[in-house]
Write an enzyme that holds these catalytic residues in place. Sequence first.
Site, PDB file in Angstrom:
ATOM      1  N   GLU A 178      -9.779   4.105   6.223  1.00 46.14           N
ATOM      2  CA  GLU A 178      -8.933   4.571   7.319  1.00 46.14           C
ATOM      3  C   GLU A 178      -9.708   5.394   8.357  1.00 46.14           C
ATOM      4  O   GLU A 178      -9.531   5.199   9.562  1.00 46.14           O
ATOM      5  CB  GLU A 178      -7.745   5.363   6.789  1.00 46.14           C
ATOM      6  CG  GLU A 178      -6.777   4.529   5.962  1.00 46.14           C
ATOM      7  CD  GLU A 178      -6.180   3.349   6.722  1.00 46.14           C
ATOM      8  OE1 GLU A 178      -6.299   3.294   7.961  1.00 46.14           O
ATOM      9  OE2 GLU A 178      -5.615   2.465   6.061  1.00 46.14           O
ATOM     10  N   GLU A 197       0.849  -1.182   0.000  1.00 46.90           N
ATOM     11  CA  GLU A 197       0.000   0.000   0.000  1.00 46.90           C
ATOM     12  C   GLU A 197       0.891   1.241   0.000  1.00 46.90           C
ATOM     13  O   GLU A 197       1.836   1.321   0.791  1.00 46.90           O
ATOM     14  CB  GLU A 197      -0.914   0.027   1.225  1.00 46.90           C
ATOM     15  CG  GLU A 197      -1.934   1.147   1.168  1.00 46.90           C
ATOM     16  CD  GLU A 197      -2.929   1.135   2.318  1.00 46.90           C
ATOM     17  OE1 GLU A 197      -3.772   2.050   2.361  1.00 46.90           O
ATOM     18  OE2 GLU A 197      -2.860   0.238   3.186  1.00 46.90           O
ATOM     19  N   GLY A 254       2.974   2.368  10.462  1.00 43.64           N
ATOM     20  CA  GLY A 254       2.813   1.720  11.753  1.00 43.64           C
ATOM     21  C   GLY A 254       2.538   0.242  11.605  1.00 43.64           C
ATOM     22  O   GLY A 254       3.102  -0.586  12.323  1.00 43.64           O
ATOM     23  N   ALA A 255       1.675  -0.105  10.653  1.00 47.09           N
ATOM     24  CA  ALA A 255       1.331  -1.507  10.405  1.00 47.09           C
ATOM     25  C   ALA A 255       0.536  -1.563   9.110  1.00 47.09           C
ATOM     26  O   ALA A 255       0.083  -0.548   8.590  1.00 47.09           O
ATOM     27  CB  ALA A 255       0.523  -2.078  11.568  1.00 47.09           C
ATOM     28  N   MET A 256       0.343  -2.779   8.604  1.00 45.55           N
ATOM     29  CA  MET A 256      -0.364  -2.971   7.342  1.00 45.55           C
ATOM     30  C   MET A 256      -1.291  -4.168   7.447  1.00 45.55           C
ATOM     31  O   MET A 256      -0.890  -5.251   7.872  1.00 45.55           O
ATOM     32  CB  MET A 256       0.650  -3.171   6.205  1.00 45.55           C
ATOM     33  CG  MET A 256       0.011  -3.350   4.846  1.00 45.55           C
ATOM     34  SD  MET A 256      -0.983  -1.923   4.376  1.00 45.55           S
ATOM     35  CE  MET A 256      -2.231  -2.709   3.353  1.00 45.55           C
ATOM     36  N   GLU A 257      -2.541  -3.956   7.024  1.00 43.69           N
ATOM     37  CA  GLU A 257      -3.613  -4.922   7.268  1.00 43.69           C
ATOM     38  C   GLU A 257      -3.719  -6.019   6.221  1.00 43.69           C
ATOM     39  O   GLU A 257      -4.807  -6.612   6.061  1.00 43.69           O
ATOM     40  CB  GLU A 257      -4.951  -4.172   7.323  1.00 43.69           C
ATOM     41  CG  GLU A 257      -5.440  -3.568   5.998  1.00 43.69           C
ATOM     42  CD  GLU A 257      -5.003  -2.142   5.748  1.00 43.69           C
ATOM     43  OE1 GLU A 257      -5.615  -1.462   4.916  1.00 43.69           O
ATOM     44  OE2 GLU A 257      -4.033  -1.699   6.396  1.00 43.69           O
ATOM     45  N   HIS A 282      -6.639  -1.840  15.349  1.00 45.70           N
ATOM     46  CA  HIS A 282      -6.856  -1.129  14.082  1.00 45.70           C
ATOM     47  C   HIS A 282      -6.678  -2.069  12.890  1.00 45.70           C
ATOM     48  O   HIS A 282      -7.550  -2.139  12.008  1.00 45.70           O
ATOM     49  CB  HIS A 282      -5.876   0.038  13.989  1.00 45.70           C
ATOM     50  CG  HIS A 282      -6.005   0.863  12.750  1.00 45.70           C
ATOM     51  ND1 HIS A 282      -6.614   2.091  12.730  1.00 45.70           N
ATOM     52  CD2 HIS A 282      -5.599   0.635  11.470  1.00 45.70           C
ATOM     53  CE1 HIS A 282      -6.587   2.580  11.507  1.00 45.70           C
ATOM     54  NE2 HIS A 282      -5.967   1.703  10.723  1.00 45.70           N
ATOM     55  N   GLU A 283      -5.568  -2.771  12.861  1.00 46.87           N
ATOM     56  CA  GLU A 283      -5.299  -3.634  11.703  1.00 46.87           C
ATOM     57  C   GLU A 283      -6.262  -4.818  11.650  1.00 46.87           C
ATOM     58  O   GLU A 283      -6.672  -5.240  10.564  1.00 46.87           O
ATOM     59  CB  GLU A 283      -3.849  -4.114  11.712  1.00 46.87           C
ATOM     60  CG  GLU A 283      -2.813  -2.994  11.766  1.00 46.87           C
ATOM     61  CD  GLU A 283      -3.004  -1.926  10.715  1.00 46.87           C
ATOM     62  OE1 GLU A 283      -3.472  -2.247   9.605  1.00 46.87           O
ATOM     63  OE2 GLU A 283      -2.691  -0.755  10.999  1.00 46.87           O
TER      64      GLU A 283
END
Length: 866
Positions: free
Chosen positions: A324, A125, A265-268, A301-302
């Site tokens: 988001e 992403e 921060g992170a990726m889903e 969140h993820e």
Amino acid sequence: MNNSLTQAVYLRDYKVSDYLIDTVNLEFDLGETFTLVKSELKIRINPASKSSSKQLVLQGEALELVSMMLNNHPLEDYELDKNLLILKKVPSEFILTIVTRIKPQENTGLSGLYKSSGNFCTQCEAEGFRRITYFLDRPDVMARYTTTIIADKEKYPVLLSNGNLISETLLPDGKHMAVWEDPFKKPCYLFALVAGKLDCLEDFFVTHTGRRVTLNIYVEKGNIDKAHHAMEALKKAMHWDEEKYGREYDLDIYMIVAVSDFNMGAMENKGLNIFNTQYVLAKPETATDLDYVHVEAVIGHEYFHNWTGNRITCRDWFQLSLKEGLTVFREQSFTGDITSKTVARIHDVNILRNSQFIEDAGPLAHPVRPDSYVEINNFYTATVYNKGAEVIRMQKMILGDELYRQAMDLYFTRHDGEAVTIDDFVKCMEDASGIDLTQFRLWYSQAGTPLLCVTDDYDANHKTYTLKIKQSCPPTPQQAEKKPFHLPVKIGLIDNTGCEILNDILHIKKSEEEYYFKNINTKPVPSLLREFSAPVKIHYPYTDNELLMLFKYDHDAFNRWEAGQQYAVNLILSLIKDLRYHKTLVIPKDYFDALIYQITTMQHDKLLLAEMLTLPAEKYIAEHMSVIDVDAIHEVREWVALRIAEELKTIFIEQYQQNADLVKSYQYNLANMAKRQWTSCCLMYLALLDEAMVIKHFEKALNHNMTDTMSALGCIVNSNSSQREHVLHMFYEKWQHDALVVDKWLTLQATSKLKDTLTNVKKLVKHPAFDIKNPNKVYALIGSFGHRNPVRFHAHDGKGYQFLGDFVLKLDALNPQIAARMVKPFSDWKRYDHDRQLLMHKQLEMMMNHKNISKDVHELVSKSLN
């Protein structure tokens, strides 16, 4: 001028893809000098497309094309340039096979496939997949993926991708192979691959329908003892999503991988989340209470993205807030439910005010749904994320809890498996509730922060009270005229004894509104915008006594805190004026009394009490000045803190002694966290008076927990203590092998108030602990200095500006995404005095004229200059 630097993409030009991809079979042969990627794509004409062209255009970056076949026949009728592969004439349905060669080891931009600490991982992403193979790299092209990974078994024993593991096979020459299959359609930005030497923490979760889901958290070797909190956070999130939204996880396995080098921060990624280690690794000795909260929030969140982002994704990147903003709101609600609703809301609002409001007021302002972009990576912003979350929060408030849940159920049912728009989401809100949200949609298309000007009138004879509210929104670079927003404003009326007369929600839809309240026996004090019910600025001519009364008695806990903050801002601004006119600085006794009242009456909620006693941030105070005076803000705020410390010294000592427990075993729960935060607050004030006490606190805490250690170290770093360098050295010697703790060490020094901070930051850039290629290190040192240390970054000699400008260009050659984020402290240059404006403008011009500037940096610099 290079056209690629300025060529914009516009929402108005959106067209459906001429072709669709139904299935993607990927094969990765991971090597030490290069990786071969074979992609087999089943492609067909999109029936929704109106184009008659038989030309297929695929995106690709930094790829070497090895071979290409169409329906198993070599393909030669194509055109290849730097970023596009154009197939001149293709049939209506076909299989396209492409082999590319890539070099993940040289990928310092950390987009696509790259290496981190010797392990392969991906970040696709927004447009990273095109750095793996040629593809229709857009979110509305959704396909089912099967991924085969081949690698050296000794070097890369763990091979992971999206979905479920289908097979594992030993191969000759010490290699092995794993095949993963994802049964759900997804856009390519959700593709993920990880290969390396990793430890795994395994657990399970039983869904509400009785399905057992395997949970695996993979970490780099030696970090398994720091993954347990993340695992508990994941199970909390899964339970919460079932309970609050009725969403059950849909695969047999859920995996998280923590990597050291990660831009975000992170990726889903579906079934295989890739995280920055910062949001997974936590244990008492190395992580603070706030770290623990952040791990829970980002894990949540993820995970929540599985439905709001993966099962239903965005049609195009202009709809980014669809996934988001909604998921941030879900994350914020989750955090409030498992910690403290009021404190969580305070933290949300502080982020909004200290980041998004500033963005909205400057040249980088854009709507929650932008109209255009040059580089999409520049729009992962506080506006899209945090303001987008506020827009969801308002819709829930307008609908009410029950109708909001029905609307979300409709959204999941109606659009499962689709790539949709923000308008599709809002339509579900309307269809489920019967409420017309036409005017409300302006929140998605208009930039800027609305201002509410409130006046009132009380008629003692008729016992009526009138509130008059005017809304306006300042012009932004792309939008001069704004229409009125639909604003839900929660209010309360408080009488002169502190009793609540009423509470209500006012739905403001016009530029001017009047509200009449009957049977009001005494002139009330309005409690406005309770719970921060809309992302707006508000002006009401409160007297000091009225603010202090609300600070003590408002029934809405958020607004109690807000009244204290507003009083403190007014006080500091008034003292700045006195400072300029060389008047004696005086704090009214009533303010000290109000602080003592909070300490006396709020012992039951020490987490909130710590917030009540914390002064507003310098950046927030600055937003109340037409010309920002960083030096005066800093000087006066420091003086106010010292006076509070002196006046309440006895109370702070007593409270510190009652709550500090530096040898007790660390437990992460609300009660213990509240005690630690309140202890830290007391220590922050006492440190201004007693250096020895802080040193003692540090030495006791160092071997027990990071929360108490950082509380003391933060005080010491901001002091001229003779022990400062010794303490910093002691901390580094103990934790130099823990990257995340070293990040804290860098951040503290970058945000120090001392005058030699820039000199120290320049030294730290050359320190072995710093690595310009690691985003966490850049954020910790450079980002903290530019974004979080206004008084030193904005030093009048301009050396802070020169340092950051030079660093941005050096970083831009390696990682344009992160370099662009470092530009933002320059964006509000027009808010400062003339001399500082000239100095910042000079750095922006210098960056703008650099011959090798990336389009990421160019976009932000050019907009800042306008």
